[in-house]
Scaffold this motif. Structure first.
Motif, PDB file in Angstrom:
ATOM      1  N   THR A 173     -51.961  49.448  21.158  1.00 23.63           N
ATOM      2  CA  THR A 173     -51.340  50.413  22.057  1.00 23.63           C
ATOM      3  C   THR A 173     -49.818  50.325  22.062  1.00 23.63           C
ATOM      4  O   THR A 173     -49.146  51.194  22.610  1.00 23.63           O
ATOM      5  N   ASP A 174     -49.249  49.291  21.472  1.00 26.55           N
ATOM      6  CA  ASP A 174     -47.801  49.134  21.397  1.00 26.55           C
ATOM      7  C   ASP A 174     -47.228  50.216  20.477  1.00 26.55           C
ATOM      8  O   ASP A 174     -47.503  50.237  19.278  1.00 26.55           O
ATOM      9  N   LYS A 175     -46.417  51.126  21.024  1.00 27.51           N
ATOM     10  CA  LYS A 175     -45.899  52.255  20.246  1.00 27.51           C
ATOM     11  C   LYS A 175     -44.731  51.882  19.348  1.00 27.51           C
ATOM     12  O   LYS A 175     -44.165  52.742  18.678  1.00 27.51           O
ATOM     13  N   THR A 176     -44.350  50.604  19.347  1.00 29.60           N
ATOM     14  CA  THR A 176     -43.243  50.183  18.493  1.00 29.60           C
ATOM     15  C   THR A 176     -43.740  49.614  17.170  1.00 29.60           C
ATOM     16  O   THR A 176     -42.946  49.221  16.329  1.00 29.60           O
ATOM     17  N   ARG A 177     -45.049  49.540  16.987  1.00 31.44           N
ATOM     18  CA  ARG A 177     -45.587  49.033  15.724  1.00 31.44           C
ATOM     19  C   ARG A 177     -46.863  49.781  15.345  1.00 31.44           C
ATOM     20  O   ARG A 177     -47.418  50.529  16.157  1.00 31.44           O
ATOM     21  N   CYS A 178     -47.293  49.577  14.124  1.00 32.83           N
ATOM     22  CA  CYS A 178     -48.442  50.304  13.581  1.00 32.83           C
ATOM     23  C   CYS A 178     -49.681  50.125  14.450  1.00 32.83           C
ATOM     24  O   CYS A 178     -50.045  49.009  14.831  1.00 32.83           O
ATOM     25  N   ARG A 179     -50.337  51.246  14.763  1.00 34.98           N
ATOM     26  CA  ARG A 179     -51.547  51.206  15.575  1.00 34.98           C
ATOM     27  C   ARG A 179     -52.804  51.108  14.710  1.00 34.98           C
ATOM     28  O   ARG A 179     -53.918  51.087  15.223  1.00 34.98           O
ATOM     29  N   ARG A 180     -52.614  51.103  13.386  1.00 37.32           N
ATOM     30  CA  ARG A 180     -53.723  51.016  12.430  1.00 37.32           C
ATOM     31  C   ARG A 180     -54.751  52.124  12.680  1.00 37.32           C
ATOM     32  O   ARG A 180     -55.961  51.904  12.673  1.00 37.32           O
ATOM     33  N   CYS A 181     -54.220  53.335  12.881  1.00 36.38           N
ATOM     34  CA  CYS A 181     -55.091  54.483  13.132  1.00 36.38           C
ATOM     35  C   CYS A 181     -55.672  55.051  11.836  1.00 36.38           C
ATOM     36  O   CYS A 181     -56.645  55.796  11.870  1.00 36.38           O
ATOM     37  N   GLY A 182     -55.036  54.740  10.707  1.00 34.72           N
ATOM     38  CA  GLY A 182     -55.550  55.197   9.421  1.00 34.72           C
ATOM     39  C   GLY A 182     -55.014  56.527   8.949  1.00 34.72           C
ATOM     40  O   GLY A 182     -55.331  56.969   7.835  1.00 34.72           O
ATOM     41  N   ASP A 183     -54.185  57.201   9.741  1.00 38.87           N
ATOM     42  CA  ASP A 183     -53.685  58.522   9.347  1.00 38.87           C
ATOM     43  C   ASP A 183     -52.898  58.455   8.036  1.00 38.87           C
ATOM     44  O   ASP A 183     -53.055  59.314   7.157  1.00 38.87           O
ATOM     45  N   CYS A 184     -52.040  57.462   7.908  1.00 40.49           N
ATOM     46  CA  CYS A 184     -51.239  57.332   6.676  1.00 40.49           C
ATOM     47  C   CYS A 184     -52.131  57.050   5.473  1.00 40.49           C
ATOM     48  O   CYS A 184     -51.888  57.567   4.375  1.00 40.49           O
ATOM     49  N   CYS A 185     -53.154  56.236   5.675  1.00 36.67           N
ATOM     50  CA  CYS A 185     -54.070  55.889   4.585  1.00 36.67           C
ATOM     51  C   CYS A 185     -54.831  57.120   4.099  1.00 36.67           C
ATOM     52  O   CYS A 185     -55.139  57.244   2.920  1.00 36.67           O
ATOM     53  N   GLU A 241     -46.530  47.946   4.355  1.00 34.43           N
ATOM     54  CA  GLU A 241     -45.884  47.078   5.339  1.00 34.43           C
ATOM     55  C   GLU A 241     -44.740  47.806   6.043  1.00 34.43           C
ATOM     56  O   GLU A 241     -44.542  47.666   7.253  1.00 34.43           O
ATOM     57  N   VAL A 242     -44.003  48.601   5.264  1.00 30.31           N
ATOM     58  CA  VAL A 242     -42.806  49.257   5.791  1.00 30.31           C
ATOM     59  C   VAL A 242     -43.139  50.510   6.594  1.00 30.31           C
ATOM     60  O   VAL A 242     -42.487  50.810   7.601  1.00 30.31           O
ATOM     61  N   LEU A 243     -44.178  51.240   6.158  1.00 21.97           N
ATOM     62  CA  LEU A 243     -44.469  52.531   6.775  1.00 21.97           C
ATOM     63  C   LEU A 243     -44.938  52.405   8.223  1.00 21.97           C
ATOM     64  O   LEU A 243     -45.859  51.664   8.532  1.00 21.97           O
ATOM     65  N   PHE A 244     -44.275  53.157   9.094  1.00 27.05           N
ATOM     66  CA  PHE A 244     -44.672  53.284  10.490  1.00 27.05           C
ATOM     67  C   PHE A 244     -44.477  54.751  10.848  1.00 27.05           C
ATOM     68  O   PHE A 244     -43.357  55.268  10.806  1.00 27.05           O
ATOM     69  N   CYS A 245     -45.555  55.431  11.209  1.00 27.09           N
ATOM     70  CA  CYS A 245     -45.489  56.884  11.372  1.00 27.09           C
ATOM     71  C   CYS A 245     -44.543  57.333  12.478  1.00 27.09           C
ATOM     72  O   CYS A 245     -44.073  58.472  12.472  1.00 27.09           O
ATOM     73  N   GLU A 246     -44.237  56.442  13.442  1.00 25.99           N
ATOM     74  CA  GLU A 246     -43.317  56.794  14.518  1.00 25.99           C
ATOM     75  C   GLU A 246     -41.856  56.664  14.082  1.00 25.99           C
ATOM     76  O   GLU A 246     -40.957  57.173  14.749  1.00 25.99           O
ATOM     77  N   ASP A 247     -41.632  55.984  12.950  1.00 25.32           N
ATOM     78  CA  ASP A 247     -40.270  55.799  12.433  1.00 25.32           C
ATOM     79  C   ASP A 247     -40.355  55.596  10.927  1.00 25.32           C
ATOM     80  O   ASP A 247     -40.607  54.493  10.446  1.00 25.32           O
ATOM     81  N   ILE A 248     -40.150  56.684  10.162  1.00 31.60           N
ATOM     82  CA  ILE A 248     -40.309  56.605   8.708  1.00 31.60           C
ATOM     83  C   ILE A 248     -38.994  56.315   7.985  1.00 31.60           C
ATOM     84  O   ILE A 248     -38.955  56.297   6.755  1.00 31.60           O
ATOM     85  N   GLU A 249     -37.922  56.043   8.727  1.00 32.70           N
ATOM     86  CA  GLU A 249     -36.629  55.765   8.093  1.00 32.70           C
ATOM     87  C   GLU A 249     -36.683  54.542   7.172  1.00 32.70           C
ATOM     88  O   GLU A 249     -36.116  54.575   6.078  1.00 32.70           O
ATOM     89  N   PRO A 250     -37.338  53.438   7.570  1.00 32.33           N
ATOM     90  CA  PRO A 250     -37.423  52.295   6.642  1.00 32.33           C
ATOM     91  C   PRO A 250     -38.120  52.650   5.334  1.00 32.33           C
ATOM     92  O   PRO A 250     -37.724  52.177   4.266  1.00 32.33           O
ATOM     93  N   LEU A 251     -39.159  53.483   5.406  1.00 37.06           N
ATOM     94  CA  LEU A 251     -39.837  53.918   4.183  1.00 37.06           C
ATOM     95  C   LEU A 251     -38.924  54.797   3.348  1.00 37.06           C
ATOM     96  O   LEU A 251     -38.851  54.644   2.125  1.00 37.06           O
ATOM     97  N   LYS A 252     -38.212  55.700   3.975  1.00 32.28           N
ATOM     98  CA  LYS A 252     -37.279  56.559   3.246  1.00 32.28           C
ATOM     99  C   LYS A 252     -36.250  55.733   2.481  1.00 32.28           C
ATOM    100  O   LYS A 252     -35.867  56.071   1.367  1.00 32.28           O
ATOM    101  N   ALA A 253     -35.798  54.650   3.112  1.00 31.15           N
ATOM    102  CA  ALA A 253     -34.732  53.835   2.528  1.00 31.15           C
ATOM    103  C   ALA A 253     -35.162  53.153   1.235  1.00 31.15           C
ATOM    104  O   ALA A 253     -34.326  52.866   0.371  1.00 31.15           O
TER     105      ALA A 253
END
Length: 222
Positions: free
Chosen positions: A6-18, A100-112
């Motif tokens: 439930t912590d919105k600052t890290r991956c919730r492992r919802c599977g959407d990205c997968c 590891e880098v991808l987080f759907c609430e903040d994709i800037e690290p992945l973009k980088a």
């Protein structure tokens, strides 16, 4: 089933990205391939000119450079290591760097890091490997961009373009038949060595390939 985070600052492992596709592979992922965590049979090569989904841009665009990617499952791009039934990842503790880098609430690290230090087929094969020359020949004769140009011309009624496209697809098919036959390697390696079959790329353009009268034919839809 895993308890959702439930912590919105890290991956919730919802599977959407997968479900949107497995990760592209980078040099940081090389140890996972070397130790067998990721098998070459689980990798598909996407070649320059192919239209692919760009996660950071959230748009479909043609590739400018080769990309190695984890294959999809069940005829989709859903990562083959993801289990939709349990909403779990089969390699979460040793997942590739993009995961590891991808987080759907903040994709800037992945973009980088998205287009940096990507692995290529040659990085995973010994220098001088006999298949490297064959792969280069296949890339030259079966380039996705050239295929697309021929396909569009053939759709518009250009007979010679249709013949050239047929020759290209037949060459692609023969390479995929002969390499496993001559080397004894699994046919599942073809997606790594030669990328996706041209039949699949043409299907993405609503062009069906089929055999009729002892020859290859095309069905143009849409």
């Amino acid at each position: 089933m895993q308890k959702p985070i439930t912590d919105k600052t890290r991956c919730r492992r919802c599977g959407d990205c997968c479900r949107k596709g497995g990760p592209a592979l980078h040099t940081a992922d090389l140890p996972l391939i070397q130790d067998g965590t990721i098998a070459l049979t689980d990798i598909v090569t996407l070649r320059p000119g192919e239209w692919v989904y760009d996660q950071p841009k959230q748009a479909v665009a043609p590739l400018s450079e080769e990309m190695l990617k984890i294959k999809g499952r069940d005829g989709t791009w859903t990562c083959m290591y993801f289990s939709p039934e349990g909403n779990t990842c089969g390699m979460y503790s040793t997942r590739p760097i993009e995961c590891e880098v991808l987080f759907c609430e903040d994709i800037e690290p992945l973009k980088a890091m998205y287009e940096k230090d990507r692995l290529k087929r040659a990085d995973l094969m010994p220098e001088g490997h006999p298949l490297l020359a064959l792969m280069a020949e296949h890339d030259e004769k079966c380039a996705p961009h050239a295929m697309e140009i021929l396909a569009k011309a053939a759709r518009d009624g250009d007979h010679q373009a249709g013949e050239d496209l047929k020759e290209m697809v037949v060459f692609d098919q023969e390479i995929r038949r002969l390499v496993p036959e001559k080397t004894g390697m699994s046919v599942d390696m073809n997606d790594f060595f030669f990328g996706r079959p041209l039949r699949i790329l043409l299907a993405g353009m609503n062009i069906k390939t089929y055999e009729a009268g002892g020859t290859l034919r095309f069905g143009f839809n849409g």
